[in-house]
Enzyme design. Structure first.
Site, PDB file in Angstrom:
ATOM      1  N   GLY A 192      37.404  34.461  45.916  1.00 12.33           N
ATOM      2  CA  GLY A 192      37.018  35.144  44.706  1.00 12.33           C
ATOM      3  C   GLY A 192      37.585  36.541  44.512  1.00 12.33           C
ATOM      4  O   GLY A 192      37.508  37.086  43.414  1.00 12.33           O
ATOM      5  N   ASP A 193      38.157  37.143  45.563  1.00 14.54           N
ATOM      6  CA  ASP A 193      38.765  38.471  45.438  1.00 14.54           C
ATOM      7  C   ASP A 193      39.964  38.539  46.377  1.00 14.54           C
ATOM      8  O   ASP A 193      40.132  39.475  47.153  1.00 14.54           O
ATOM      9  CB  ASP A 193      37.736  39.558  45.783  1.00 14.54           C
ATOM     10  CG  ASP A 193      38.207  40.960  45.416  1.00 14.54           C
ATOM     11  OD1 ASP A 193      39.222  41.083  44.702  1.00 14.54           O
ATOM     12  OD2 ASP A 193      37.572  41.937  45.854  1.00 14.54           O
ATOM     13  N   LEU A 194      40.820  37.520  46.280  1.00 17.84           N
ATOM     14  CA  LEU A 194      41.843  37.309  47.299  1.00 17.84           C
ATOM     15  C   LEU A 194      43.148  38.024  46.936  1.00 17.84           C
ATOM     16  O   LEU A 194      44.185  37.391  46.745  1.00 17.84           O
ATOM     17  CB  LEU A 194      42.075  35.808  47.509  1.00 17.84           C
ATOM     18  CG  LEU A 194      42.780  35.421  48.810  1.00 17.84           C
ATOM     19  CD1 LEU A 194      42.053  35.949  50.027  1.00 17.84           C
ATOM     20  CD2 LEU A 194      42.928  33.904  48.901  1.00 17.84           C
ATOM     21  N   TRP A 195      43.094  39.354  46.881  1.00 14.66           N
ATOM     22  CA  TRP A 195      44.335  40.106  46.752  1.00 14.66           C
ATOM     23  C   TRP A 195      44.891  40.355  48.151  1.00 14.66           C
ATOM     24  O   TRP A 195      44.223  40.122  49.158  1.00 14.66           O
ATOM     25  CB  TRP A 195      44.112  41.408  45.979  1.00 14.66           C
ATOM     26  CG  TRP A 195      43.313  42.456  46.670  1.00 14.66           C
ATOM     27  CD1 TRP A 195      41.990  42.417  46.971  1.00 14.66           C
ATOM     28  CD2 TRP A 195      43.795  43.711  47.150  1.00 14.66           C
ATOM     29  NE1 TRP A 195      41.605  43.571  47.609  1.00 14.66           N
ATOM     30  CE2 TRP A 195      42.688  44.389  47.723  1.00 14.66           C
ATOM     31  CE3 TRP A 195      45.040  44.349  47.132  1.00 14.66           C
ATOM     32  CZ2 TRP A 195      42.806  45.656  48.295  1.00 14.66           C
ATOM     33  CZ3 TRP A 195      45.153  45.616  47.694  1.00 14.66           C
ATOM     34  CH2 TRP A 195      44.049  46.250  48.261  1.00 14.66           C
ATOM     35  N   ASN A 198      43.107  41.978  51.179  1.00 16.49           N
ATOM     36  CA  ASN A 198      42.010  41.281  51.852  1.00 16.49           C
ATOM     37  C   ASN A 198      42.498  40.171  52.771  1.00 16.49           C
ATOM     38  O   ASN A 198      41.699  39.347  53.234  1.00 16.49           O
ATOM     39  CB  ASN A 198      41.020  40.709  50.820  1.00 16.49           C
ATOM     40  CG  ASN A 198      40.173  41.795  50.197  1.00 16.49           C
ATOM     41  OD1 ASN A 198      40.028  42.880  50.756  1.00 16.49           O
ATOM     42  ND2 ASN A 198      39.609  41.518  49.023  1.00 16.49           N
TER      43      ASN A 198
END
Length: 289
Positions: A192-195, A198
Protein backbone atom coordinates in the site's frame (compact mmCIF):
# COMPACT_ATOMS: atom_id res chain seq x y z
CA UNK A 1 17.89 4.11 31.10
CA UNK A 2 16.34 6.47 28.56
CA UNK A 3 12.57 6.35 27.85
CA UNK A 4 12.82 4.55 24.48
CA UNK A 5 15.08 1.80 25.82
CA UNK A 6 12.76 1.44 28.81
CA UNK A 7 9.76 0.94 26.52
CA UNK A 8 11.70 -1.65 24.49
CA UNK A 9 12.40 -3.61 27.69
CA UNK A 10 8.72 -3.42 28.65
CA UNK A 11 7.53 -4.53 25.20
CA UNK A 12 10.07 -7.30 24.55
CA UNK A 13 11.03 -8.50 28.03
CA UNK A 14 14.70 -8.29 27.02
CA UNK A 15 17.52 -6.16 28.42
CA UNK A 16 18.45 -3.09 26.38
CA UNK A 17 21.96 -1.67 26.74
CA UNK A 18 22.16 1.06 24.08
CA UNK A 19 19.96 3.50 22.20
CA UNK A 20 21.04 5.61 19.22
CA UNK A 21 18.74 8.25 17.75
CA UNK A 22 18.92 7.92 13.95
CA UNK A 23 16.71 10.85 13.04
CA UNK A 24 13.06 11.80 12.72
CA UNK A 25 10.31 11.10 10.20
CA UNK A 26 7.06 13.03 10.25
CA UNK A 27 5.95 12.97 13.91
CA UNK A 28 8.09 10.13 15.21
CA UNK A 29 11.73 9.37 16.00
CA UNK A 30 13.82 6.53 14.62
CA UNK A 31 16.14 4.62 16.97
CA UNK A 32 18.59 1.72 16.89
CA UNK A 33 18.45 -0.13 20.20
CA UNK A 34 21.01 -2.75 21.19
CA UNK A 35 20.13 -5.65 23.48
CA UNK A 36 22.42 -7.32 25.99
CA UNK A 37 22.82 -10.38 23.77
CA UNK A 38 24.03 -8.26 20.84
CA UNK A 39 20.71 -8.20 18.97
CA UNK A 40 19.85 -4.90 17.28
CA UNK A 41 16.31 -3.56 17.02
CA UNK A 42 14.77 -0.77 14.99
CA UNK A 43 12.37 1.40 16.96
CA UNK A 44 9.86 4.03 15.88
CA UNK A 45 8.77 6.15 18.84
CA UNK A 46 6.47 9.11 19.26
CA UNK A 47 8.49 12.29 19.46
CA UNK A 48 8.68 14.02 22.82
CA UNK A 49 5.45 15.77 23.65
CA UNK A 50 3.43 13.95 21.00
CA UNK A 51 1.98 11.30 23.30
CA UNK A 52 0.08 8.70 21.31
CA UNK A 53 -0.13 8.89 17.54
CA UNK A 54 -3.85 8.05 17.29
CA UNK A 55 -3.43 4.41 16.31
CA UNK A 56 -0.60 4.80 13.80
CA UNK A 57 1.71 2.20 15.36
CA UNK A 58 -1.21 -0.14 15.97
CA UNK A 59 -2.15 0.04 12.29
CA UNK A 60 1.43 -0.62 11.19
CA UNK A 61 1.82 -3.56 13.57
CA UNK A 62 -1.46 -5.12 12.44
CA UNK A 63 -0.53 -4.56 8.81
CA UNK A 64 2.88 -6.17 9.18
CA UNK A 65 1.36 -9.15 10.96
CA UNK A 66 -1.29 -9.58 8.25
CA UNK A 67 1.19 -9.26 5.37
CA UNK A 68 3.53 -11.68 7.13
CA UNK A 69 0.97 -14.47 7.11
CA UNK A 70 1.71 -15.21 3.44
CA UNK A 71 4.44 -17.78 2.74
CA UNK A 72 7.77 -16.11 2.03
CA UNK A 73 6.37 -12.63 2.67
CA UNK A 74 9.08 -9.93 2.51
CA UNK A 75 8.04 -8.12 5.70
CA UNK A 76 9.78 -8.11 9.10
CA UNK A 77 8.15 -9.59 12.16
CA UNK A 78 6.96 -7.29 14.93
CA UNK A 79 8.98 -7.57 18.16
CA UNK A 80 6.56 -5.41 20.15
CA UNK A 81 4.37 -2.33 20.02
CA UNK A 82 2.19 0.02 21.97
CA UNK A 83 0.47 3.28 21.08
CA UNK A 84 3.77 5.22 21.33
CA UNK A 85 6.29 2.65 20.08
CA UNK A 86 6.89 0.08 17.35
CA UNK A 87 9.78 -2.38 17.69
CA UNK A 88 11.09 -4.32 14.69
CA UNK A 89 14.18 -6.41 13.93
CA UNK A 90 17.13 -4.42 12.65
CA UNK A 91 17.69 -5.10 8.94
CA UNK A 92 21.08 -4.35 7.35
CA UNK A 93 20.75 -3.25 3.74
CA UNK A 94 22.74 -4.88 0.94
CA UNK A 95 23.49 -3.51 -2.55
CA UNK A 96 20.67 -4.32 -5.00
CA UNK A 97 21.52 -7.02 -7.54
CA UNK A 98 19.59 -8.47 -10.50
CA UNK A 99 19.31 -11.77 -8.63
CA UNK A 100 17.86 -10.08 -5.54
CA UNK A 101 15.43 -8.18 -7.78
CA UNK A 102 14.15 -11.40 -9.33
CA UNK A 103 13.70 -12.93 -5.90
CA UNK A 104 11.85 -9.82 -4.73
CA UNK A 105 9.49 -10.08 -7.69
CA UNK A 106 8.60 -13.62 -6.63
CA UNK A 107 8.23 -12.55 -2.98
CA UNK A 108 5.88 -9.73 -3.92
CA UNK A 109 3.77 -12.00 -6.11
CA UNK A 110 3.43 -14.55 -3.31
CA UNK A 111 2.31 -11.86 -0.86
CA UNK A 112 -0.27 -10.49 -3.29
CA UNK A 113 -1.61 -13.93 -4.13
CA UNK A 114 -2.29 -14.61 -0.45
CA UNK A 115 -5.30 -12.41 -1.09
CA UNK A 116 -7.79 -10.58 1.09
CA UNK A 117 -11.44 -11.03 1.98
CA UNK A 118 -12.34 -7.67 0.44
CA UNK A 119 -10.86 -4.37 -0.57
CA UNK A 120 -9.95 -2.51 2.61
CA UNK A 121 -9.13 -3.99 6.01
CA UNK A 122 -10.47 -4.64 9.51
CA UNK A 123 -8.51 -1.64 10.80
CA UNK A 124 -8.18 1.92 9.57
CA UNK A 125 -4.65 2.71 8.51
CA UNK A 126 -2.20 5.48 7.75
CA UNK A 127 -0.11 6.42 4.77
CA UNK A 128 2.80 8.32 6.24
CA UNK A 129 1.18 10.43 8.96
CA UNK A 130 -2.15 10.77 7.12
CA UNK A 131 -5.16 8.67 8.17
CA UNK A 132 -6.41 6.17 5.62
CA UNK A 133 -9.99 4.86 5.59
CA UNK A 134 -10.00 1.09 5.07
CA UNK A 135 -13.77 0.58 4.95
CA UNK A 136 -14.34 -2.86 3.46
CA UNK A 137 -15.74 -2.73 -0.09
CA UNK A 138 -16.52 -5.39 -2.68
CA UNK A 139 -15.76 -3.28 -5.78
CA UNK A 140 -12.26 -1.96 -6.47
CA UNK A 141 -13.40 1.08 -8.50
CA UNK A 142 -15.71 2.08 -5.64
CA UNK A 143 -12.99 1.50 -3.06
CA UNK A 144 -10.36 3.41 -5.03
CA UNK A 145 -12.61 6.39 -5.69
CA UNK A 146 -14.22 6.69 -2.24
CA UNK A 147 -11.31 5.79 0.03
CA UNK A 148 -8.10 6.39 -1.92
CA UNK A 149 -8.65 9.31 -4.27
CA UNK A 150 -11.49 11.53 -3.05
CA UNK A 151 -10.31 12.06 0.58
CA UNK A 152 -6.85 13.24 -0.51
CA UNK A 153 -8.21 15.19 -3.48
CA UNK A 154 -10.42 17.15 -1.08
CA UNK A 155 -7.63 17.62 1.42
CA UNK A 156 -5.25 18.90 -1.27
CA UNK A 157 -7.90 21.31 -2.58
CA UNK A 158 -8.73 22.53 0.94
CA UNK A 159 -5.11 23.48 1.55
CA UNK A 160 -5.00 25.36 -1.75
CA UNK A 161 -2.52 23.05 -3.45
CA UNK A 162 -4.97 22.14 -6.24
CA UNK A 163 -7.27 24.53 -8.12
CA UNK A 164 -10.96 23.84 -8.87
CA UNK A 165 -9.94 23.05 -12.46
CA UNK A 166 -7.37 20.54 -11.17
CA UNK A 167 -10.04 18.87 -9.06
CA UNK A 168 -12.39 18.61 -12.05
CA UNK A 169 -9.67 16.90 -14.08
CA UNK A 170 -9.16 14.21 -11.44
CA UNK A 171 -12.94 13.85 -11.11
CA UNK A 172 -13.08 13.12 -14.85
CA UNK A 173 -10.88 10.09 -14.16
CA UNK A 174 -13.27 8.94 -11.44
CA UNK A 175 -16.25 9.40 -13.78
CA UNK A 176 -14.87 6.72 -16.10
CA UNK A 177 -13.05 4.64 -13.49
CA UNK A 178 -15.06 1.50 -14.24
CA UNK A 179 -13.83 1.65 -17.83
CA UNK A 180 -10.25 2.50 -16.92
CA UNK A 181 -9.90 -0.20 -14.25
CA UNK A 182 -9.48 -3.16 -16.59
CA UNK A 183 -10.87 -6.62 -15.94
CA UNK A 184 -12.01 -7.16 -12.34
CA UNK A 185 -9.47 -8.87 -10.08
CA UNK A 186 -9.86 -10.35 -6.60
CA UNK A 187 -8.46 -8.29 -3.73
CA UNK A 188 -4.71 -8.75 -3.26
CA UNK A 189 -2.74 -8.55 0.00
CA UNK A 190 -0.85 -5.35 -0.77
CA UNK A 191 1.75 -3.21 1.00
CA UNK A 192 0.00 0.00 0.00
CA UNK A 193 2.96 2.42 0.25
CA UNK A 194 5.59 0.60 -1.76
CA UNK A 195 7.91 3.36 -2.91
CA UNK A 196 11.60 2.53 -3.27
CA UNK A 197 12.47 4.02 0.15
CA UNK A 198 10.43 1.27 1.79
CA UNK A 199 12.39 -1.51 0.06
CA UNK A 200 15.45 -2.75 1.98
CA UNK A 201 17.57 -4.91 -0.30
CA UNK A 202 18.93 -8.25 0.88
CA UNK A 203 21.23 -10.80 -0.75
CA UNK A 204 18.24 -13.06 -1.41
CA UNK A 205 15.48 -10.55 -2.16
CA UNK A 206 14.22 -7.63 -0.13
CA UNK A 207 12.42 -6.65 3.06
CA UNK A 208 9.60 -4.11 2.75
CA UNK A 209 8.74 -1.78 5.63
CA UNK A 210 6.34 1.04 6.60
CA UNK A 211 3.25 -0.56 5.03
CA UNK A 212 -0.18 0.95 4.56
CA UNK A 213 -1.45 -2.61 4.27
CA UNK A 214 -4.93 -3.49 3.03
CA UNK A 215 -6.79 -5.56 0.51
CA UNK A 216 -6.24 -3.69 -2.72
CA UNK A 217 -5.36 -3.94 -6.39
CA UNK A 218 -2.00 -5.62 -6.91
CA UNK A 219 -1.11 -3.23 -9.72
CA UNK A 220 -1.02 -0.43 -7.10
CA UNK A 221 2.15 -1.77 -5.46
CA UNK A 222 3.86 -2.22 -8.83
CA UNK A 223 2.82 1.24 -9.98
CA UNK A 224 4.25 2.81 -6.85
CA UNK A 225 7.55 0.99 -7.28
CA UNK A 226 7.93 2.80 -10.60
CA UNK A 227 6.83 6.20 -9.26
CA UNK A 228 10.17 7.27 -7.80
CA UNK A 229 12.39 4.64 -9.40
CA UNK A 230 13.65 1.29 -8.10
CA UNK A 231 16.91 -0.49 -8.88
CA UNK A 232 16.41 -3.33 -11.38
CA UNK A 233 12.68 -2.56 -11.65
CA UNK A 234 12.35 -4.44 -14.94
CA UNK A 235 13.82 -7.56 -13.28
CA UNK A 236 11.33 -7.24 -10.42
CA UNK A 237 8.36 -6.86 -12.76
CA UNK A 238 9.46 -9.63 -15.12
CA UNK A 239 9.86 -12.07 -12.23
CA UNK A 240 6.52 -10.96 -10.78
CA UNK A 241 4.78 -11.36 -14.13
CA UNK A 242 6.22 -14.85 -14.49
CA UNK A 243 4.92 -15.89 -11.07
CA UNK A 244 1.59 -14.05 -11.26
CA UNK A 245 0.84 -12.84 -14.81
CA UNK A 246 -0.55 -9.34 -14.94
CA UNK A 247 -3.75 -8.55 -16.83
CA UNK A 248 -3.60 -7.10 -20.32
CA UNK A 249 -3.12 -3.34 -20.38
CA UNK A 250 -1.42 -3.10 -16.99
CA UNK A 251 1.23 -0.68 -18.25
CA UNK A 252 -1.42 1.77 -19.36
CA UNK A 253 -3.00 1.69 -15.90
CA UNK A 254 0.18 2.71 -14.06
CA UNK A 255 -0.79 6.44 -13.99
CA UNK A 256 -4.25 5.54 -12.69
CA UNK A 257 -2.78 3.69 -9.70
CA UNK A 258 -0.25 6.47 -9.13
CA UNK A 259 -2.96 9.09 -8.60
CA UNK A 260 -3.48 8.07 -4.98
CA UNK A 261 0.15 8.30 -3.79
CA UNK A 262 0.66 11.49 -5.78
CA UNK A 263 -2.35 13.12 -4.12
CA UNK A 264 -0.94 12.02 -0.76
CA UNK A 265 2.29 13.81 -1.67
CA UNK A 266 0.36 16.97 -2.51
CA UNK A 267 -1.33 16.77 0.89
CA UNK A 268 2.03 16.33 2.64
CA UNK A 269 4.33 18.55 0.59
CA UNK A 270 2.09 21.01 -1.24
CA UNK A 271 1.83 22.19 -4.82
CA UNK A 272 5.30 20.89 -5.78
CA UNK A 273 3.52 17.66 -6.81
CA UNK A 274 0.55 19.37 -8.50
CA UNK A 275 1.92 19.05 -12.03
CA UNK A 276 2.68 15.35 -11.55
CA UNK A 277 -0.90 14.72 -10.37
CA UNK A 278 -2.30 16.45 -13.46
CA UNK A 279 0.06 14.52 -15.76
CA UNK A 280 -1.03 11.24 -14.18
CA UNK A 281 -4.72 12.13 -14.53
CA UNK A 282 -4.29 13.02 -18.21
CA UNK A 283 -2.28 9.86 -18.88
CA UNK A 284 -4.93 7.73 -17.18
CA UNK A 285 -7.61 9.27 -19.37
CA UNK A 286 -5.54 8.79 -22.54
CA UNK A 287 -5.03 5.12 -21.70
CA UNK A 288 -8.78 4.66 -21.73
CA UNK A 289 -9.35 6.26 -25.14
Amino acid sequence: MDPVATRVVELTGREAVSDALLGTSHEWELHRVGLADGTLLFVKAAADGRGRLDGLFRAEALGLDWLGRSFGSPVPGVAGWDERTLVLPWVDERPPTPEAAERFGHQLAAMHLAGADSFGADWDGFIGPLPMDNTRTRSWPEFYAEYRVIPYLRRAADRGALTPADVRLVEKVLDVLERLAGEPEPPARIHGDLWNGNVIWQDDGAVVVDPAAHGGHREADLAMLSLFGLAHLDRVRDAYNHAAPLAAGWRGRIPLHQLHPLLVHVCLFGAAYRTTVLEAARAALRAGD
